[in-house]
Design an enzyme around this catalytic site. Sequence first.
Site, PDB file in Angstrom:
ATOM      1  N   ARG A  65       0.831  -1.200   0.000  1.00 41.11           N
ATOM      2  CA  ARG A  65       0.000   0.000   0.000  1.00 41.11           C
ATOM      3  C   ARG A  65       0.873   1.261   0.000  1.00 41.11           C
ATOM      4  O   ARG A  65       0.504   2.292   0.591  1.00 41.11           O
ATOM      5  CB  ARG A  65      -0.971  -0.013   1.184  1.00 41.11           C
ATOM      6  CG  ARG A  65      -2.336   0.603   0.887  1.00 41.11           C
ATOM      7  CD  ARG A  65      -3.293   0.486   2.071  1.00 41.11           C
ATOM      8  NE  ARG A  65      -3.777  -0.869   2.232  1.00 41.11           N
ATOM      9  CZ  ARG A  65      -4.109  -1.435   3.387  1.00 41.11           C
ATOM     10  NH1 ARG A  65      -3.983  -0.759   4.507  1.00 41.11           N
ATOM     11  NH2 ARG A  65      -4.550  -2.677   3.444  1.00 41.11           N
ATOM     12  N   ASP A  95      -7.262  -2.221  -7.120  1.00 40.91           N
ATOM     13  CA  ASP A  95      -7.929  -2.782  -5.948  1.00 40.91           C
ATOM     14  C   ASP A  95      -8.106  -4.276  -6.155  1.00 40.91           C
ATOM     15  O   ASP A  95      -8.237  -4.743  -7.293  1.00 40.91           O
ATOM     16  CB  ASP A  95      -9.298  -2.119  -5.733  1.00 40.91           C
ATOM     17  CG  ASP A  95      -9.886  -2.468  -4.379  1.00 40.91           C
ATOM     18  OD1 ASP A  95      -9.484  -1.829  -3.385  1.00 40.91           O
ATOM     19  OD2 ASP A  95     -10.722  -3.383  -4.302  1.00 40.91           O
ATOM     20  N   TYR A 150     -15.667 -11.566   0.080  1.00 43.44           N
ATOM     21  CA  TYR A 150     -16.309 -10.281  -0.222  1.00 43.44           C
ATOM     22  C   TYR A 150     -17.553 -10.478  -1.087  1.00 43.44           C
ATOM     23  O   TYR A 150     -18.568  -9.803  -0.902  1.00 43.44           O
ATOM     24  CB  TYR A 150     -15.324  -9.351  -0.926  1.00 43.44           C
ATOM     25  CG  TYR A 150     -14.302  -8.717  -0.023  1.00 43.44           C
ATOM     26  CD1 TYR A 150     -14.632  -7.630   0.783  1.00 43.44           C
ATOM     27  CD2 TYR A 150     -12.997  -9.201   0.029  1.00 43.44           C
ATOM     28  CE1 TYR A 150     -13.696  -7.039   1.618  1.00 43.44           C
ATOM     29  CE2 TYR A 150     -12.048  -8.616   0.853  1.00 43.44           C
ATOM     30  CZ  TYR A 150     -12.407  -7.537   1.649  1.00 43.44           C
ATOM     31  OH  TYR A 150     -11.472  -6.957   2.478  1.00 43.44           O
ATOM     32  N   ARG A 207      -3.148   6.618   1.256  1.00 41.80           N
ATOM     33  CA  ARG A 207      -3.681   7.797   1.945  1.00 41.80           C
ATOM     34  C   ARG A 207      -2.705   8.474   2.891  1.00 41.80           C
ATOM     35  O   ARG A 207      -2.950   9.607   3.312  1.00 41.80           O
ATOM     36  CB  ARG A 207      -4.949   7.403   2.715  1.00 41.80           C
ATOM     37  CG  ARG A 207      -6.115   7.026   1.811  1.00 41.80           C
ATOM     38  CD  ARG A 207      -7.322   6.575   2.621  1.00 41.80           C
ATOM     39  NE  ARG A 207      -7.066   5.319   3.294  1.00 41.80           N
ATOM     40  CZ  ARG A 207      -7.926   4.735   4.138  1.00 41.80           C
ATOM     41  NH1 ARG A 207      -9.087   5.313   4.421  1.00 41.80           N
ATOM     42  NH2 ARG A 207      -7.626   3.577   4.708  1.00 41.80           N
ATOM     43  N   ARG A 252      -6.547  11.766  -5.524  1.00 42.82           N
ATOM     44  CA  ARG A 252      -7.833  11.091  -5.335  1.00 42.82           C
ATOM     45  C   ARG A 252      -8.973  12.108  -5.341  1.00 42.82           C
ATOM     46  O   ARG A 252     -10.039  11.860  -5.921  1.00 42.82           O
ATOM     47  CB  ARG A 252      -7.840  10.296  -4.032  1.00 42.82           C
ATOM     48  CG  ARG A 252      -9.195   9.649  -3.756  1.00 42.82           C
ATOM     49  CD  ARG A 252      -9.165   8.665  -2.642  1.00 42.82           C
ATOM     50  NE  ARG A 252     -10.512   8.247  -2.259  1.00 42.82           N
ATOM     51  CZ  ARG A 252     -10.785   7.264  -1.428  1.00 42.82           C
ATOM     52  NH1 ARG A 252      -9.808   6.569  -0.889  1.00 42.82           N
ATOM     53  NH2 ARG A 252     -12.025   6.962  -1.107  1.00 42.82           N
TER      54      ARG A 252
END
Length: 354
Positions: A27, A77, A154, A31, A40
């Site tokens: 990652r 993703d 998921y 963020r 973003r």
Amino acid sequence: MTQLKNDRFLRALLREPVDQTPIWVMRQAGRYLPEYRATRAKAGSFMDLCRNPELACEVTLQPLERFELDAAILFSDILTIPDAMGLGLYFTEGEGPRFEHPVRDRSTIEQLRVPDPEDELGYVMDAVRTIRRELDGRVPLIGFSGSPWTLATYMVEGASSKDFARTKGMLYDDPTLLHQLLDTITQSVISYMQAQVNAGAQAVMIFDTWGGSLTPATYQEFSLQYMQRIVEAMPQEHDGRRVPVILFTKGGAQWLESIADTGCDAVGLDWTIELNEARQRIGDRVALQGNLDPSVLYASPDKIRSEVAAALESFGKGSGHVFNLGHGIHQHINPEHVKVLVDSVHELSRPYHA
């Protein structure tokens, strides 16, 4: 074929000699970086960012402008495959990914089709091609996918879960149906990963985020055997060079030998196992990637440096180690602490490769 200027990441995955231990960070485009947050915001949403090859390239390269990393990883993703199957992926603030149309019955599962990676997932392949062009041989590019088991959780739950009640209910009550779902997902992952390699990915990684939630028997049956199928289907080489495959099961330390037996080139480690133990158990067969606790990056620079030194000492001399965190970097980490991490790994690892 563009000549790689820095290939120590690929050489370490193949346990070939390197001058210093390579490092990248799970990652690493995310963020914690203010420039990522700005891009973003410009994109409008997370998925709009993923679906824009130019912006996906921009954020992929951002950490390389700050840190002397040894690899870039495609910005995307793990849930792109189920989204391409028509499940309706969306993200809610503070709650993570959700699906509008989870799959919970036989008729829905039977209707699932393998997405065309150059059609429904063409934006990912366009991003890979764009990133490779812009990297211009600077460092290798890593492609990736979620594991079939992780994607299945998921798809059945419709969101992230703590107990995977619906998926495990299916596992025990209707294992044949779950295997049918996993088979379709596996075919999709194989097609997706092969297309990433053809588009320019130089190594690939399978993220089995939720494999550690399984028992030893169910892990073998419902997670590992499907990852092995993926490993066996990956091209041995592309553009005249081997394409290494990394398998990472979070919480999978108890199954290291079985993971190594799949034929993968490297096994990713979380922070629940020491590098010296992992090397004793499987390090003569595969490379190891990991295993620093991401929370170490909340500590002072001196403490980060000492934890890096301890990890390098734990692995010991020789190649076959790619330094990384044991999972993705946390959102509120200070970027300067990441620089300390990267610089410390390079500086302190050199004596281990002399």
